[in-house]
Design a protein around this motif. Sequence first.
Motif, PDB file in Angstrom:
ATOM      1  N   PRO A 201       0.365  -1.237  -0.362  1.00 36.55           N
ATOM      2  CA  PRO A 201       0.231   0.007  -0.409  1.00 36.55           C
ATOM      3  C   PRO A 201       0.901   1.416   0.044  1.00 36.55           C
ATOM      4  CG  PRO A 201      -0.372  -1.932   1.866  1.00 36.55           C
ATOM      5  CD  PRO A 201       0.954  -1.756   0.931  1.00 36.55           C
ATOM      6  N   LYS A 202       0.452   2.183  -0.339  1.00 40.97           N
ATOM      7  CA  LYS A 202       1.091   3.302  -0.679  1.00 40.97           C
ATOM      8  C   LYS A 202       0.360   4.355  -0.380  1.00 40.97           C
ATOM      9  CE  LYS A 202       4.269   1.269  -4.070  1.00 40.97           C
ATOM     10  NZ  LYS A 202       3.836  -0.203  -3.628  1.00 40.97           N
ATOM     11  N   THR A 203       0.698   5.760  -0.071  1.00 44.21           N
ATOM     12  CA  THR A 203       0.003   6.696   0.645  1.00 44.21           C
ATOM     13  C   THR A 203       0.161   7.519  -0.690  1.00 44.21           C
ATOM     14  OG1 THR A 203       2.021   8.094   1.160  1.00 44.21           O
ATOM     15  CG2 THR A 203       1.009   6.994   2.461  1.00 44.21           C
ATOM     16  N   PRO A 204      -0.728   8.833  -0.641  1.00 42.71           N
ATOM     17  CA  PRO A 204      -0.676   9.400  -2.328  1.00 42.71           C
ATOM     18  C   PRO A 204      -0.353  10.157  -2.367  1.00 42.71           C
ATOM     19  CG  PRO A 204      -3.290  10.108  -0.687  1.00 42.71           C
ATOM     20  CD  PRO A 204      -1.940   8.793  -0.003  1.00 42.71           C
ATOM     21  N   GLN A 205       0.283  11.106  -1.808  1.00 47.24           N
ATOM     22  CA  GLN A 205       2.112  11.057  -1.499  1.00 47.24           C
ATOM     23  C   GLN A 205       3.317  10.565  -2.639  1.00 47.24           C
ATOM     24  OE1 GLN A 205       0.491  11.542   1.385  1.00 47.24           O
ATOM     25  NE2 GLN A 205       0.222  13.489   1.393  1.00 47.24           N
ATOM     26  N   GLN A 206       3.693   9.187  -1.814  1.00 47.82           N
ATOM     27  CA  GLN A 206       4.619   8.320  -2.515  1.00 47.82           C
ATOM     28  C   GLN A 206       3.774   8.317  -3.703  1.00 47.82           C
ATOM     29  OE1 GLN A 206       3.804   5.066   0.668  1.00 47.82           O
ATOM     30  NE2 GLN A 206       5.783   5.483   0.770  1.00 47.82           N
ATOM     31  N   LEU A 207       2.481   7.502  -3.577  1.00 48.85           N
ATOM     32  CA  LEU A 207       2.377   7.739  -5.189  1.00 48.85           C
ATOM     33  C   LEU A 207       2.555   8.796  -6.661  1.00 48.85           C
ATOM     34  CD1 LEU A 207      -1.210   5.673  -4.906  1.00 48.85           C
ATOM     35  CD2 LEU A 207       0.398   4.898  -5.669  1.00 48.85           C
ATOM     36  N   SER A 208       2.284   9.548  -6.154  1.00 44.60           N
ATOM     37  CA  SER A 208       2.648  10.601  -7.213  1.00 44.60           C
ATOM     38  C   SER A 208       4.020  11.151  -7.377  1.00 44.60           C
ATOM     39  CB  SER A 208       1.815  12.399  -6.426  1.00 44.60           C
ATOM     40  OG  SER A 208       2.543  12.647  -5.900  1.00 44.60           O
ATOM     41  N   ARG A 209       4.907  10.638  -6.141  1.00 42.93           N
ATOM     42  CA  ARG A 209       6.091  11.010  -6.493  1.00 42.93           C
ATOM     43  C   ARG A 209       6.659   9.663  -6.985  1.00 42.93           C
ATOM     44  NH1 ARG A 209       7.443   9.761  -0.366  1.00 42.93           N
ATOM     45  NH2 ARG A 209       9.487   8.303  -1.186  1.00 42.93           N
ATOM     46  N   ILE A 210       5.993   8.546  -7.062  1.00 39.07           N
ATOM     47  CA  ILE A 210       6.369   7.611  -8.372  1.00 39.07           C
ATOM     48  C   ILE A 210       6.169   8.001  -9.492  1.00 39.07           C
ATOM     49  CG2 ILE A 210       5.933   5.146  -9.293  1.00 39.07           C
ATOM     50  CD1 ILE A 210       5.250   4.619  -5.386  1.00 39.07           C
ATOM     51  N   LYS A 211       4.949   8.474  -9.770  1.00 37.33           N
ATOM     52  CA  LYS A 211       4.380   9.120 -11.349  1.00 37.33           C
ATOM     53  C   LYS A 211       5.499   9.779 -11.455  1.00 37.33           C
ATOM     54  CE  LYS A 211      -0.267   7.462 -10.990  1.00 37.33           C
ATOM     55  NZ  LYS A 211      -0.966   6.462 -12.719  1.00 37.33           N
ATOM     56  N   GLU A 212       5.780  10.426 -10.459  1.00 45.91           N
ATOM     57  CA  GLU A 212       6.310  11.931 -11.247  1.00 45.91           C
ATOM     58  C   GLU A 212       8.141  11.132 -11.116  1.00 45.91           C
ATOM     59  OE1 GLU A 212       6.429  15.099 -10.355  1.00 45.91           O
ATOM     60  OE2 GLU A 212       8.708  15.674 -11.269  1.00 45.91           O
ATOM     61  N   ALA A 213       8.289  10.006 -10.933  1.00 47.72           N
ATOM     62  CA  ALA A 213       9.967   9.345 -10.805  1.00 47.72           C
ATOM     63  C   ALA A 213       9.510   8.366 -12.534  1.00 47.72           C
ATOM     64  CB  ALA A 213       9.993   8.164  -9.964  1.00 47.72           C
ATOM     65  N   ILE A 214       8.436   7.950 -12.658  1.00 43.31           N
ATOM     66  CA  ILE A 214       8.654   7.289 -14.006  1.00 43.31           C
ATOM     67  C   ILE A 214       8.353   7.410 -15.501  1.00 43.31           C
ATOM     68  CG2 ILE A 214       8.155   4.871 -12.718  1.00 43.31           C
ATOM     69  CD1 ILE A 214       5.171   5.042 -13.594  1.00 43.31           C
ATOM     70  N   THR A 215       7.708   9.164 -14.908  1.00 44.16           N
ATOM     71  CA  THR A 215       6.983   9.996 -16.124  1.00 44.16           C
ATOM     72  C   THR A 215       7.827   9.736 -17.440  1.00 44.16           C
ATOM     73  OG1 THR A 215       6.714  11.480 -14.349  1.00 44.16           O
ATOM     74  CG2 THR A 215       6.430  12.391 -16.827  1.00 44.16           C
ATOM     75  N   ASN A 216       9.443   9.854 -17.634  1.00 43.45           N
ATOM     76  CA  ASN A 216      10.185   9.565 -18.422  1.00 43.45           C
ATOM     77  C   ASN A 216      10.791   8.181 -18.843  1.00 43.45           C
ATOM     78  OD1 ASN A 216       9.549  11.896 -19.619  1.00 43.45           O
ATOM     79  ND2 ASN A 216      10.610  13.458 -18.077  1.00 43.45           N
ATOM     80  N   ASN A 217      10.345   7.327 -18.146  1.00 43.83           N
ATOM     81  CA  ASN A 217      11.310   6.234 -17.836  1.00 43.83           C
ATOM     82  C   ASN A 217      10.578   5.022 -18.662  1.00 43.83           C
ATOM     83  OD1 ASN A 217      12.437   3.639 -17.586  1.00 43.83           O
ATOM     84  ND2 ASN A 217      13.442   4.126 -15.813  1.00 43.83           N
ATOM     85  N   LEU A 218      11.644   4.893 -20.339  1.00 40.86           N
ATOM     86  CA  LEU A 218      10.731   4.467 -21.564  1.00 40.86           C
ATOM     87  C   LEU A 218      10.663   2.964 -21.120  1.00 40.86           C
ATOM     88  CD1 LEU A 218      13.568   4.300 -24.234  1.00 40.86           C
ATOM     89  CD2 LEU A 218      11.548   5.531 -23.763  1.00 40.86           C
ATOM     90  N   LEU A 219      11.039   2.631 -19.327  1.00 47.02           N
ATOM     91  CA  LEU A 219      10.531   0.653 -18.840  1.00 47.02           C
ATOM     92  C   LEU A 219       8.567   0.818 -18.898  1.00 47.02           C
ATOM     93  CD1 LEU A 219      12.526  -0.991 -17.315  1.00 47.02           C
ATOM     94  CD2 LEU A 219      11.631  -1.783 -19.080  1.00 47.02           C
ATOM     95  N   PHE A 220       8.151   2.642 -18.781  1.00 44.61           N
ATOM     96  CA  PHE A 220       7.162   2.326 -18.328  1.00 44.61           C
ATOM     97  C   PHE A 220       5.588   2.574 -19.777  1.00 44.61           C
ATOM     98  CE2 PHE A 220       9.125   2.650 -14.608  1.00 44.61           C
ATOM     99  CZ  PHE A 220       8.919   1.586 -13.428  1.00 44.61           C
TER     100      PHE A 220
END
Length: 508
Positions: A201-220
Amino acid sequence: MSTFDDLVDDLSRDVQRAQPRDVLQFCSNWFQTRLEEQRTRTRDLLARSSYSRDLPQDLHTDKPVKTPSHPSSPFGPSSNRPSLRGSVSFSSTSPFGTLNVPGNALLSDNLAPPSFTFDGQELPPTSPLSTPNPTFPPPLTNTFNNSSPFSNSSPFGTSPFSAPPDFLVPPNSAIFARRHSVSAESILVDSSTDEYLPSHPKTPQQLSRIKEAITNNLLFRDLDDEQESGVINAMQEVLAREGDIVIRQGDAGDFFYVVETGMLYCYIRGAPLPASWALGPQEPEDGSLFASDGGVFAQNPTNHSEYGKRVAQCGSGTSFGDLALMYGHPRAATVLATEASTLWAIDRITFRTIILKAAHRRRTMYEQFLTTVPLLSSLDAQDRSKIADALTSRVYSDGDAVVRQGEKGDVFFLVEEGQAVVTKRQEGEDEEAVVTTYKKGDYFGELSLLLSAPRAATVSAVERSNPAQPKLKVAALEAAAFARLLGPLRELMERKAAENYGPSTRYR
Ligand SMILES: Nc1ncnc2c1ncn2[C@@H]1O[C@@H]2COP(=O)(O)O[C@H]2[C@H]1O
């Protein structure tokens, strides 16, 4: 221990780990895969060696079944790894270690190893799927050979680390090569759909941090919403301290990591690896997740006295640790946090069942499309696969420009769907005139790349008369990939340019 005992131990461990709904099917797949892997390895070794005495004993004949001298749990010993690592455990001593479980048979037979050099230079490992690293340091001179990665003076006698090639073969050139495309090697994706995927489980803050981290990652990029949330669900936040060894070269692959913040350096040292490394990752005595390098890297960041030469660095938004999970090889490099870093770890099963599968599906879709492109008809399937891996799709609304005349050009395009219109302003004229249209299978944007010149025309999505018609969808190929993968077609494109475009192109 007999081969049977080894197998039962490994199977039990994998059943426990995967928690399949259909246990019988899982076991059946498991044995089938193991059998195929063993036969493949035997074939490979026979192909490489004319002397059967070079083959590992387990490839000649199975060890006899022995009755255990003491009763033991069918589920074998549990992992003593720290919590993060403990969620996927590996046997470092069994020649049938869990890297070879169904779905992890990454290496198929009849593979031509991908090129190990590029432009005459040997290159460090780069995932075909990861975000390219813009700050890549100078190329590595590879000092690996094809013998065991570990020192022959291993105190472990007949341990698989000093044995002839097994599934844990030393990383071959494939691992260290800059992989221009996934299809340079075969990657078998997991077929099982009943794998248990972890959920944290993730907090909303963690979720938005992850989203940001994967934005430009080709794997995603290939994940749909459901797949993306499956991956995010499975992610575990990991804090690495400065000097922590997150991955050590030669270890089995367990996790893939996305860097949210911080900086990590990747190092490669030549073989043989220290014999002590054959023991596998050691649990740090102070209870922390990762062992520390004790500040050694600070003395010479480009050449670590223990881990070798620095070959790459991973900052925010990048990822690492995918190669071992994709190809079933030991870790190709050591990854060390050079500052306190926040990472998101994705376990091997989630990586393979979601991320690799999506990449595979995407590749198949592009491969299919590329067979319909006349320009590429002279290429073989493998070349088309390489192109498929380098493509990214873009969709344009009616009237939107894909490229504009006069702008710098660094991308080549293939029309996947819909139609594009080309307009051009001739010298001395104010008005743009329509010069041609493009449909599925056509290409554009090659001129500025071939000529190193500004865009010669504007290409836009047509205004559709019927909204039921598809929007313009193009597959984009970056300049470097264009040069590398379409180099053999240069003459053909030049000839076509001379035939099709006006006198303003140099090819006329
Ligand atoms: N008559 C034309 N002159 C120049 N480019 C054209 C013409 N017709 C189509 N094009 C395409 O439009 C593209 C614009 O970007 P490029 O110059 O990179 O490559 C160009 C060609 O692919």
